[in-house]
Design a protein around this motif. Structure first.
Motif: not given
Length: 118
Positions: A18-36
């Motif tokens: 969980r990010r604690r340094n946010r001004w507004f609490e909201r769910a993140p927009d995420v993706f997985l990145q893979v570098v072979a």
């Protein structure tokens, strides 16, 4: 040594920090990145908007092209959060290409622990 194609699918994430340094609490927009490796393109899943940090499931199927060689660099998996400008790493980890090929040949489903970067 010829590269081996590995398919990564049914990707599920959970327990993201969980990010604690946010001004507004909201769910993140995420993706997985893979570098072979440096010679392969960077692979990314779709972005999950307002993801539940306790359980995220991706529908993307990624095909890695890696070499079965102990001297190869580890494959880098990172969970990234999109920001207003760019993106940032939430958690990441490295896995040996030899282990990935071994798991794929056995058809094993595996769990990879990633380290928090927040």
């Amino acid at each position: 040594i010829a590269p081996v194609a590995i398919r990564v699918q049914d990707i599920v994430l959970g327990g993201l920090p969980r990010r604690r340094n946010r001004w507004f609490e909201r769910a993140p927009d995420v993706f997985l990145q893979v570098v072979a490796d440096e010679m392969q393109p960077i692979l990314r899943t779709e972005v999950i908007p307002e993801a539940d940090i306790n359980c995220i499931q991706f529908s993307s199927c990624l095909t890695l092209s890696i070499k079965n060689n102990l001297g190869e660099k580890a494959v880098h998996f990172s969970i990234r959060e999109t920001r207003l400008v760019g993106d940032t790493t939430i958690a990441d980890g490295y896995v040996s290409p030899v282990m990935l090929i071994s798991w794929a040949k056995k058809g094993e489903k595996v769990r990879i622990e990633l380290e928090s970067r927040s």
